[in-house]
Design a protein around this motif. Structure first.
Motif, PDB file in Angstrom:
ATOM      1  N   TYR A 185       0.898  -1.079   0.041  1.00  0.00           N
ATOM      2  CA  TYR A 185       0.028   0.008   0.060  1.00  0.00           C
ATOM      3  C   TYR A 185       0.885   1.241  -0.013  1.00  0.00           C
ATOM      4  O   TYR A 185       0.547   2.260  -0.724  1.00  0.00           O
ATOM      5  CB  TYR A 185      -1.121  -0.068   1.053  1.00  0.00           C
ATOM      6  N   ASP A 186       2.026   1.326   0.766  1.00  0.00           N
ATOM      7  CA  ASP A 186       2.553   2.319   0.753  1.00  0.00           C
ATOM      8  C   ASP A 186       3.635   2.669  -0.462  1.00  0.00           C
ATOM      9  O   ASP A 186       4.076   3.899  -0.635  1.00  0.00           O
ATOM     10  CB  ASP A 186       3.838   2.296   2.124  1.00  0.00           C
ATOM     11  N   ASP A 187       3.714   1.594  -1.074  1.00  0.00           N
ATOM     12  CA  ASP A 187       4.705   1.697  -2.218  1.00  0.00           C
ATOM     13  C   ASP A 187       3.617   1.934  -3.515  1.00  0.00           C
ATOM     14  O   ASP A 187       4.214   2.014  -4.591  1.00  0.00           O
ATOM     15  CB  ASP A 187       5.370   0.475  -2.367  1.00  0.00           C
ATOM     16  N   ALA A 188       2.625   1.940  -3.492  1.00  0.00           N
ATOM     17  CA  ALA A 188       1.707   1.977  -4.678  1.00  0.00           C
ATOM     18  C   ALA A 188       1.618   3.310  -5.318  1.00  0.00           C
ATOM     19  O   ALA A 188       1.481   4.477  -4.664  1.00  0.00           O
ATOM     20  CB  ALA A 188      -0.035   1.685  -4.177  1.00  0.00           C
ATOM     21  N   ASN A 189       1.380   3.383  -6.558  1.00  0.00           N
ATOM     22  CA  ASN A 189       1.227   4.630  -7.147  1.00  0.00           C
ATOM     23  C   ASN A 189      -0.271   4.977  -7.261  1.00  0.00           C
ATOM     24  O   ASN A 189      -0.520   6.276  -7.018  1.00  0.00           O
ATOM     25  CB  ASN A 189       1.318   4.473  -8.797  1.00  0.00           C
ATOM     26  N   ARG A 190      -1.267   4.225  -7.064  1.00  0.00           N
ATOM     27  CA  ARG A 190      -2.644   4.449  -6.744  1.00  0.00           C
ATOM     28  C   ARG A 190      -3.263   3.681  -5.723  1.00  0.00           C
ATOM     29  O   ARG A 190      -3.702   2.537  -6.023  1.00  0.00           O
ATOM     30  CB  ARG A 190      -3.408   4.447  -8.146  1.00  0.00           C
ATOM     31  N   ALA A 191      -2.814   4.114  -4.395  1.00  0.00           N
ATOM     32  CA  ALA A 191      -3.362   3.282  -3.391  1.00  0.00           C
ATOM     33  C   ALA A 191      -4.707   2.976  -3.397  1.00  0.00           C
ATOM     34  O   ALA A 191      -5.516   4.097  -3.432  1.00  0.00           O
ATOM     35  CB  ALA A 191      -2.725   3.782  -2.228  1.00  0.00           C
ATOM     36  N   VAL A 192      -5.234   1.994  -2.851  1.00  0.00           N
ATOM     37  CA  VAL A 192      -6.657   1.682  -2.611  1.00  0.00           C
ATOM     38  C   VAL A 192      -6.938   1.602  -1.148  1.00  0.00           C
ATOM     39  O   VAL A 192      -7.739   2.505  -0.306  1.00  0.00           O
ATOM     40  CB  VAL A 192      -7.133   0.496  -3.237  1.00  0.00           C
ATOM     41  N   SER A 193      -6.275   0.772  -0.426  1.00  0.00           N
ATOM     42  CA  SER A 193      -6.521   0.398   0.973  1.00  0.00           C
ATOM     43  C   SER A 193      -5.529  -0.566   1.592  1.00  0.00           C
ATOM     44  O   SER A 193      -4.947  -1.288   0.929  1.00  0.00           O
ATOM     45  CB  SER A 193      -8.039  -0.438   1.199  1.00  0.00           C
TER      46      SER A 193
END
Length: 219
Positions: A185-193
């Protein structure tokens, strides 16, 4: 020949002028519809932006899931996606329900199937980065897989292009899974949950929601 529909669009900068008309290919636009998963609060944020300087009370097309996540209708534009609003859907001759159903059907047609019990029981499945893979959340068959796993199914969607599927049997395994999902999640370009989701009465529920339901039942 595919019929073309003309839509009048007025922007604040052109408020004193005639509406700008554009032509859209209705069949192509309908075929591009995808229902995607977004984080809680996404719809409210987008509607605030959309309605600034716009006299019409238009809003994006979305569905709030009991889990707290939001399913949002977009048009796939190959290298990007366009969020669809109520005016767009009206121009396509679709009701909101029709557009949402079509978007769900079409996005699932592009995605792999839900994994089998034997795959999940062996550990954690993390998908490669696949466009719209989080929308696998919308597929049928999760309840059946949950039963096969003894009610231990856990699914996480840290970003819109990654889904994590597991069947942890112990509290320690769940804790490790949560830490792993948080990193994604912390590394995501478009975080969801960064939440972990399970199935309850045919619906998705975040684990903290399930704990609250159990507590209410015990009182």
């Amino acid at each position: 020949m595919v019929a073309l529909s003309t839509v009048g669009i007025t922007t604040p900068a052109l408020a004193e002028k005639a509406p700008v008309s554009i032509k859209i290919n209705v069949e192509e636009e309908r075929a591009s519809l995808r229902l995607v998963v977004r984080s809680a609060g996404y719809t409210a944020q987008r509607n605030t932006i959309l309605q600034q300087g716009n006299k019409d009370k238009i809003s994006i097309v979305s569905v709030l899931d009991p889990s707290g996540l939001e399913f949002v209708l977009v048009s796939d534009q190959s290298t990007t996606s366009k969020v669809m609003d109520s005016n767009h859907i009206a121009a396509l001759g679709l009701s909101t329900d029709q557009a949402v159903a079509l978007g769900r059907k079409q996005v699932l047609a592009t995605l792999p199937s839900i994994p089998e019990y034997s795959d999940v029981d062996e550990g954690v499945i993390t998908s490669p980065n696949i466009d719209y893979i989080a929308s696998l959340f919308l597929a049928e068959g999760w309840d059946r897989l949950n039963v096969s796993l003894g009610g231990n199914l856990i699914v996480a969607i840290p970003s819109d292009d990654i889904i994590v599927i597991s069947g942890p049997k112990t509290t320690d395994e769940r804790a490790k899974l949560k830490d792993y999902v948080k990193l994604k999640y912390d590394d995501a370009n478009r975080a969801v949950s960064d939440a972990l989701y399970t199935r309850k009465d045919g619906k998705w529920m975040a684990l903290h929601q399930e704990d609250q339901a159990v507590a209410r039942g015990a009182n």
